[in-house]
Design a protein around this motif. Structure first.
Motif, mmCIF file in Angstrom:
data_model
loop_
_atom_site.group_PDB
_atom_site.id
_atom_site.type_symbol
_atom_site.label_atom_id
_atom_site.label_comp_id
_atom_site.label_asym_id
_atom_site.label_seq_id
_atom_site.Cartn_x
_atom_site.Cartn_y
_atom_site.Cartn_z
ATOM 1 N N SER A 38 38.219 50.871 46.006
ATOM 2 C CA SER A 38 38.272 49.630 45.756
ATOM 3 C C SER A 38 36.868 48.791 45.974
ATOM 4 O O SER A 38 36.806 47.802 45.289
ATOM 5 N N GLY A 39 35.908 49.271 46.543
ATOM 6 C CA GLY A 39 34.620 48.768 46.594
ATOM 7 C C GLY A 39 33.840 48.890 45.028
ATOM 8 O O GLY A 39 32.982 47.809 44.679
ATOM 9 N N LEU A 40 34.200 49.702 44.438
ATOM 10 C CA LEU A 40 33.548 49.870 43.039
ATOM 11 C C LEU A 40 34.149 48.761 42.043
ATOM 12 O O LEU A 40 33.157 48.392 41.114
ATOM 13 N N LEU A 41 35.370 48.276 42.299
ATOM 14 C CA LEU A 41 35.862 47.172 41.628
ATOM 15 C C LEU A 41 35.476 45.720 42.153
ATOM 16 O O LEU A 41 35.794 44.822 41.750
ATOM 17 N N SER A 42 34.915 45.769 43.287
ATOM 18 C CA SER A 42 34.442 44.513 44.150
ATOM 19 C C SER A 42 33.436 43.618 43.261
ATOM 20 O O SER A 42 33.708 42.229 43.462
ATOM 21 N N ASP A 43 32.740 44.160 42.450
ATOM 22 C CA ASP A 43 31.755 43.304 41.727
ATOM 23 C C ASP A 43 32.379 42.938 40.430
ATOM 24 O O ASP A 43 31.693 41.946 39.774
ATOM 25 N N PHE A 44 33.722 42.881 40.207
ATOM 26 C CA PHE A 44 34.375 42.575 38.841
ATOM 27 C C PHE A 44 35.166 41.570 39.162
ATOM 28 O O PHE A 44 36.109 41.426 40.398
ATOM 29 N N LEU A 45 35.481 40.766 38.282
ATOM 30 C CA LEU A 45 36.689 39.650 38.250
ATOM 31 C C LEU A 45 37.677 39.756 37.303
ATOM 32 O O LEU A 45 37.223 40.045 36.433
ATOM 33 N N THR A 46 38.983 39.463 37.526
ATOM 34 C CA THR A 46 39.923 39.317 36.345
ATOM 35 C C THR A 46 39.816 38.232 35.536
ATOM 36 O O THR A 46 38.814 37.399 35.615
ATOM 37 N N VAL A 47 40.319 38.400 34.240
ATOM 38 C CA VAL A 47 40.287 37.284 33.215
ATOM 39 C C VAL A 47 40.239 35.919 33.883
ATOM 40 O O VAL A 47 39.451 34.761 33.650
ATOM 41 N N ARG A 48 41.518 35.744 34.666
ATOM 42 C CA ARG A 48 41.866 34.420 35.441
ATOM 43 C C ARG A 48 40.494 34.182 36.312
ATOM 44 O O ARG A 48 40.274 32.861 36.227
ATOM 45 N N ALA A 49 40.379 35.007 37.291
ATOM 46 C CA ALA A 49 39.361 34.479 38.115
ATOM 47 C C ALA A 49 37.939 34.232 37.582
ATOM 48 O O ALA A 49 37.057 33.364 37.801
ATOM 49 N N ALA A 50 37.457 34.907 36.424
ATOM 50 C CA ALA A 50 36.562 34.809 35.680
ATOM 51 C C ALA A 50 36.488 33.532 35.092
ATOM 52 O O ALA A 50 35.472 32.876 35.036
ATOM 53 N N ALA A 51 37.661 33.146 34.481
ATOM 54 C CA ALA A 51 37.807 31.838 33.834
ATOM 55 C C ALA A 51 37.690 30.547 34.806
ATOM 56 O O ALA A 51 36.774 29.625 34.390
ATOM 57 N N LEU A 52 38.045 30.737 35.934
ATOM 58 C CA LEU A 52 37.842 29.931 37.046
ATOM 59 C C LEU A 52 36.321 29.539 37.255
ATOM 60 O O LEU A 52 35.847 28.511 37.554
ATOM 61 N N TYR A 53 36.029 30.831 37.678
ATOM 62 C CA TYR A 53 34.325 30.952 37.968
ATOM 63 C C TYR A 53 33.461 29.937 36.989
ATOM 64 O O TYR A 53 32.734 29.427 37.351
ATOM 65 N N LEU A 54 33.779 30.322 35.692
ATOM 66 C CA LEU A 54 33.056 29.603 34.770
ATOM 67 C C LEU A 54 33.507 28.204 34.360
ATOM 68 O O LEU A 54 32.721 27.434 33.605
ATOM 69 N N GLY A 55 34.529 27.687 34.610
ATOM 70 C CA GLY A 55 35.310 26.594 34.181
ATOM 71 C C GLY A 55 35.800 26.598 32.803
ATOM 72 O O GLY A 55 35.665 25.394 32.345
ATOM 73 N N VAL A 56 36.313 27.748 32.358
ATOM 74 C CA VAL A 56 36.604 27.595 30.819
ATOM 75 C C VAL A 56 38.290 28.298 31.032
ATOM 76 O O VAL A 56 38.670 28.816 32.100
ATOM 77 N N SER A 57 38.749 28.375 29.791
ATOM 78 C CA SER A 57 40.172 28.748 29.824
ATOM 79 C C SER A 57 40.116 30.631 29.741
ATOM 80 O O SER A 57 39.213 31.061 29.275
ATOM 81 N N ALA A 58 41.249 31.243 30.097
ATOM 82 C CA ALA A 58 41.295 32.654 29.760
ATOM 83 C C ALA A 58 41.132 33.075 28.406
ATOM 84 O O ALA A 58 40.437 34.075 28.015
ATOM 85 N N SER A 59 41.604 32.131 27.504
ATOM 86 C CA SER A 59 41.696 32.408 26.267
ATOM 87 C C SER A 59 40.215 32.186 25.868
ATOM 88 O O SER A 59 40.038 33.014 24.695
ATOM 89 N N THR A 60 39.345 31.313 26.255
ATOM 90 C CA THR A 60 38.202 31.335 25.834
ATOM 91 C C THR A 60 37.313 32.503 26.294
ATOM 92 O O THR A 60 36.543 33.033 25.434
ATOM 93 N N LEU A 61 37.384 33.313 27.286
ATOM 94 C CA LEU A 61 36.973 34.452 27.694
ATOM 95 C C LEU A 61 37.366 35.626 26.748
ATOM 96 O O LEU A 61 36.664 36.232 26.317
ATOM 97 N N ARG A 62 38.510 35.539 26.479
ATOM 98 C CA ARG A 62 39.107 36.802 25.683
ATOM 99 C C ARG A 62 38.211 36.388 24.271
ATOM 100 O O ARG A 62 37.840 37.522 23.580
ATOM 101 N N ASN A 63 38.209 35.168 23.734
ATOM 102 C CA ASN A 63 37.696 35.039 22.437
ATOM 103 C C ASN A 63 36.181 35.429 22.409
ATOM 104 O O ASN A 63 35.528 35.803 21.504
ATOM 105 N N TRP A 64 35.447 35.070 23.612
ATOM 106 C CA TRP A 64 34.076 35.563 23.744
ATOM 107 C C TRP A 64 33.853 37.006 23.822
ATOM 108 O O TRP A 64 32.673 37.351 23.095
ATOM 109 N N ASP A 65 34.720 37.596 24.359
ATOM 110 C CA ASP A 65 35.005 39.123 24.381
ATOM 111 C C ASP A 65 34.870 39.572 22.750
ATOM 112 O O ASP A 65 34.074 40.440 22.514
#
Length: 70
Positions: A7-34
């Protein structure tokens, strides 16, 4: 320093929703950037969901602040 637990191996990673909130953008924007290659998503080893490394997101935020994103 010992090895990280599974579980610690994944602790440095955020889900799409959490990363979107972290950056202040939508989840769709993150997917597009990917898809555009602006951000690299990793995949969860079991369910295949996109995961974003918190350090990578911090670097992106630093670039935005410096005006070098684009």
């Amino acid at each position: 320093m010992g090895a990280k637990s599974p579980s610690g191996l994944l602790s440095d990673f955020l889900t799409v929703r959490a990363a979107a909130l972290y950056l202040g953008v939508s989840a769709s924007t993150l997917r597009n950037w990917d898809r555009a290659g602006k951000l690299k998503a990793f995949r969860h080893p079991i369910n295949g969901y996109r995961l974003y490394n918190r350090k990578q997101l911090d670097k992106l935020l630093a670039k935005v602040v410096r005006g070098k994103w684009g």
